[in-house]
Design an enzyme around this catalytic site. Sequence first.
Site, PDB file in Angstrom:
ATOM      1  N   ALA A   1       0.819  -1.221   0.000  1.00  0.00           N
ATOM      2  CA  ALA A   1       0.000   0.000   0.000  1.00  0.00           C
ATOM      3  C   ALA A   1       0.848   1.266   0.000  1.00  0.00           C
ATOM      4  O   ALA A   1       0.503   2.259   0.643  1.00  0.00           O
ATOM      5  CB  ALA A   1      -0.949  -0.003   1.202  1.00  0.00           C
TER       6      ALA A   1
ATOM      7  N   ARG B   1       3.644   9.821  -1.741  1.00  0.00           N
ATOM      8  CA  ARG B   1       2.646   9.954  -0.681  1.00  0.00           C
ATOM      9  C   ARG B   1       2.998  11.098   0.254  1.00  0.00           C
ATOM     10  O   ARG B   1       4.161  11.370   0.512  1.00  0.00           O
ATOM     11  CB  ARG B   1       2.566   8.668   0.144  1.00  0.00           C
TER      12      ARG B   1
ATOM     13  N   LYS C   1      14.741  -2.113 -17.991  1.00  0.00           N
ATOM     14  CA  LYS C   1      14.490  -1.349 -16.763  1.00  0.00           C
ATOM     15  C   LYS C   1      15.610  -1.589 -15.758  1.00  0.00           C
ATOM     16  O   LYS C   1      16.085  -0.657 -15.101  1.00  0.00           O
ATOM     17  CB  LYS C   1      13.143  -1.773 -16.171  1.00  0.00           C
TER      18      LYS C   1
ATOM     19  N   GLU D   1      16.787  -1.759  -2.588  1.00  0.00           N
ATOM     20  CA  GLU D   1      16.611  -2.880  -3.517  1.00  0.00           C
ATOM     21  C   GLU D   1      17.905  -3.181  -4.275  1.00  0.00           C
ATOM     22  O   GLU D   1      17.870  -3.723  -5.383  1.00  0.00           O
ATOM     23  CB  GLU D   1      15.475  -2.567  -4.483  1.00  0.00           C
TER      24      GLU D   1
END
Length: 304
Positions: free
Chosen positions: A8, A131, A181, A264
């Site tokens: 989320a 966000r 990517k 990551e």
Amino acid sequence: MHWYILGAGAIGRLWACLFEHGSVPTTLMLRDKAALAHWLHGNGIELHESGQIQRCSPEAETINSPDPIRHLLVTTKAYDTLTALRAIQHRLQPDCQIVLLQNGMGQQQAVLDLLPDCRLWAATTTAGAWREPPNRLHCISRGETLIGPLSPATPVLPDDWDRLPLTLNGCDEILPVLWRKLAINCAINPLSALENCRNGELLHDPRRLQLLRQICTEVEQVATAVGITLFTGPLYRQAEAVAHATGDNLSSMLQDIRHKRQTEIEQITGYLCHRASEHGIATPLNTALLQQIRTLTMEREPPG
């Protein structure tokens, strides 16, 4: 059809709004009751886009809810993929459709191994969103999303994705897309993170620009060894174009380091170096970047 979204964050919430705008029933999956209570108190998502504000109200539930899942979008960080899926594995139906919308590589094959009876897609996007607590979501661009099947005998698009209000292109061969990517991420993310600079600032310093081009040379050697053609021209030109187009952006890896979060790097540069080792290719610069980000991440981890 009913789509569940696991993860989320900004992209997960953006897709929840896109599903809602496409009249596709959607549920955001939250980790616990406290997160669900915070979500319910926030009254949905306040989407800011192109100077306009819209209210999106997808359903939400905890991962422990009992309902079966037949359609799932995964937008977690790549390193959380298996842990997150194992937590809801008992809810996944044998014919479940799963889309992985994430950075990096390696987790796709791991999910195929974990869930061999599910149908799996991988997707990449140039959409940009961030966000702002408690419930604001700023969509910078819907960009372009490329998606393609990873499982055999799987259609190009999953159910309902043709209803999403965005530029969406299906690919019969998604692996080269994922590699492109990955290559751009290898070129920009770790270098911008270590240099503590915006993407565009990689282009304005001769030393940084030379490093970026050397990184690209190593990446191209690995891609060639595994049978992937990245671009018609040199990778460094594509990387420089992306750095220029996103000049004011902070890479996700730099943001993670600044906020003392796990990066990551293992699914980006780590994956590249692993494939290089398999083929006996030396990648001294990328290997050094990998080790430096690992060290920097450990140094910034909060105590306890």
